[in-house]
Design a protein around this motif. Structure first.
Motif, PDB file in Angstrom:
ATOM      1  N   LYS A 179     -88.201 -77.588 -55.738  1.00 39.54           N
ATOM      2  CA  LYS A 179     -86.821 -77.400 -56.184  1.00 39.54           C
ATOM      3  C   LYS A 179     -86.090 -76.382 -55.310  1.00 39.54           C
ATOM      4  CE  LYS A 179     -87.024 -80.256 -59.706  1.00 39.54           C
ATOM      5  NZ  LYS A 179     -88.388 -80.798 -59.678  1.00 39.54           N
ATOM      6  N   ASN A 180     -84.786 -76.226 -55.549  1.00 40.05           N
ATOM      7  CA  ASN A 180     -83.959 -75.338 -54.723  1.00 40.05           C
ATOM      8  C   ASN A 180     -84.390 -73.881 -54.821  1.00 40.05           C
ATOM      9  OD1 ASN A 180     -82.632 -77.862 -54.853  1.00 40.05           O
ATOM     10  ND2 ASN A 180     -80.720 -76.905 -54.247  1.00 40.05           N
ATOM     11  N   MET A 181     -85.054 -73.509 -55.899  1.00 40.20           N
ATOM     12  CA  MET A 181     -85.771 -72.248 -56.009  1.00 40.20           C
ATOM     13  C   MET A 181     -87.025 -72.535 -56.823  1.00 40.20           C
ATOM     14  SD  MET A 181     -83.938 -69.991 -59.004  1.00 40.20           S
ATOM     15  CE  MET A 181     -85.464 -69.094 -59.308  1.00 40.20           C
ATOM     16  N   THR A 182     -88.047 -71.706 -56.671  1.00 37.30           N
ATOM     17  CA  THR A 182     -89.312 -71.997 -57.334  1.00 37.30           C
ATOM     18  C   THR A 182     -89.922 -70.763 -57.984  1.00 37.30           C
ATOM     19  OG1 THR A 182     -91.500 -73.014 -57.057  1.00 37.30           O
ATOM     20  CG2 THR A 182     -90.724 -71.605 -55.261  1.00 37.30           C
ATOM     21  N   THR A 183     -90.722 -71.042 -59.017  1.00 33.62           N
ATOM     22  CA  THR A 183     -91.618 -70.029 -59.573  1.00 33.62           C
ATOM     23  C   THR A 183     -93.053 -70.557 -59.541  1.00 33.62           C
ATOM     24  OG1 THR A 183     -91.312 -70.863 -61.841  1.00 33.62           O
ATOM     25  CG2 THR A 183     -89.832 -69.114 -61.112  1.00 33.62           C
ATOM     26  N   GLY A 184     -93.299 -71.602 -58.777  1.00 30.97           N
ATOM     27  CA  GLY A 184     -94.578 -72.304 -58.759  1.00 30.97           C
ATOM     28  C   GLY A 184     -94.529 -73.442 -59.752  1.00 30.97           C
TER      29      GLY A 184
END
Length: 355
Positions: A179-184
């Motif tokens: 995704k455009n930002m991630t948390t894992g």
């Protein structure tokens, strides 16, 4: 090989994770709360409730709105299966509406004719980061007193007339690695309704407000401190990530010829989770030819949800010709922020050679 997706994780994310490990608090705690506050502020809503995944976000958003057995939820057949499955998890029934041929989003003109006395919600999917026609969808929802749950899992920062998606109805986001930002892994539900936010928090944590006192049947959908620590760093980079995606897409728009390129409606801000084109048949030749030239690709999605075996076995029928044609023709090219100018030139050159 230029990968179709590449999460950008650096020293800041590493340090943030190490701080969590050194703290000894790994389960949901102060970092999750900080991430929720920061995401709500960034998006422009009052409340954000972190979850273990985007699918979990969709699931509890539906439950928090009282969606259950016998209810119907209108959504798109051209999406990742989690959108429709979350409806099934609640005992409700997904009702599919065909898509627009150019944006690949649910066709708002067709929604009203799919509404029945059992319809309780509309779940538009902002596919590939391209926002749906939310003005029309919200107007339909108001006329029929329906809940709107936005599947914004691919659309962090997408906008309609300067209003971010996830703020029109109840928003659901995913932080999967592509995704455009991630948390894992991870997700978020967004709302301005304090009662709904309270219900969401209850559902994601075994139905308890204080430990071992359970008020409702809930789930273990909590986000970890490690995920939140990564998310706080990534959120600070998200706007720049999106600008690079948009710039990369603009380069491809200018230089690609002979293929059908993405369409963006006036007043809409596409954040290009994917840069999806239509290619002349046979598509397999394109996939192989681009791979031979060092360009990774992916088909999102080769089979619409209503054609998946699991849905056919449940008795799903119906024809959604625009979604079916899109599934047969679409191909996504790399657009992620890790691309270099040489990468972009390679992608264009590879497409030209195949043409």
């Amino acid at each position: 090989m230029i990968p179709i997706a590449q999460p950008l994780l650096g020293r800041e994310e590493e340090e943030a994770v190490l701080e969590v490990l050194r703290s000894g608090q790994l389960a949901q705690g102060p970092r999750v709360e900080a991430f929720e506050r920061s995401f709500a502020e960034w998006l422009g809503v009052k409340y954000a409730v972190a979850t273990s995944s985007g699918t979990a976000a969709l699931h509890i958003a539906l439950l928090a709105h009282g969606i259950g057995p016998g209810d119907e939820v209108i959504t798109s057949p051209f999406t990742f299966i989690a959108s429709a499955n979350a409806i099934l998890f609640c005992g409700a029934r997904p009702v599919f509406v065909d898509i627009e041929p150019d944006t690949y989003n649910i066709n708002p003109v067709l929604i009203e004719e799919a509404i029945t006395p059992r319809t309780k919600a509309i779940m538009p999917v902002h596919i590939f980061g391209n926002p749906c026609d939310m003005q029309t969808i919200m107007a339909v929802a108001r006329r029929h007193k329906l809940v709107v749950i936005e599947d914004a899992c691919q659309a962090h920062g997408a906008e309609v007339n300067s209003q971010r998606v996830g703020t029109f109805g109840t928003g659901c986001f995913s932080f999967y690695p592509t995704k455009n930002m991630t948390t894992g892994e991870g997700g978020m539900v967004t709302t301005d309704d304090p009662d709904l936010a309270d219900r969401l928090r209850l559902l994601r944590n075994h139905g308890q407000r204080r430990r071992y006192y359970h008020e409702a049947v809930g789930y273990n959908f909590r986000m970890t401190e490690i995920q939140a620590a990564i998310g706080l760093v990534q959120l600070g980079k998200l706007d720049s990530f999106n600008e690079r995606r948009i710039a990369n897409a603009a380069y491809l728009d200018r230089h690609l010829q002979g293929v059908v390129k993405p369409v963006v409606r006036p007043g809409h801000r596409h954040v290009y989770h994917q840069y999806t084109i239509r290619v002349p048949a046979p598509r397999e030749r394109w996939i192989q030819g681009l791979a031979e030239r060092g360009v990774g690709t992916m088909i999102y999605y080769p089979l619409p949800v209503h054609k998946q075996r699991v849905y056919l076995e449940m008795g799903y029928e119906g024809s959604f010709p625009v979604a079916e044609q899109a599934s047969a023709e679409v191909l996504s090219l790399p657009v992620h922020p890790a691309l270099t100018s040489d990468d972009l030139a390679t992608i264009v050159r590879a497409v030209e050679e195949l043409l």
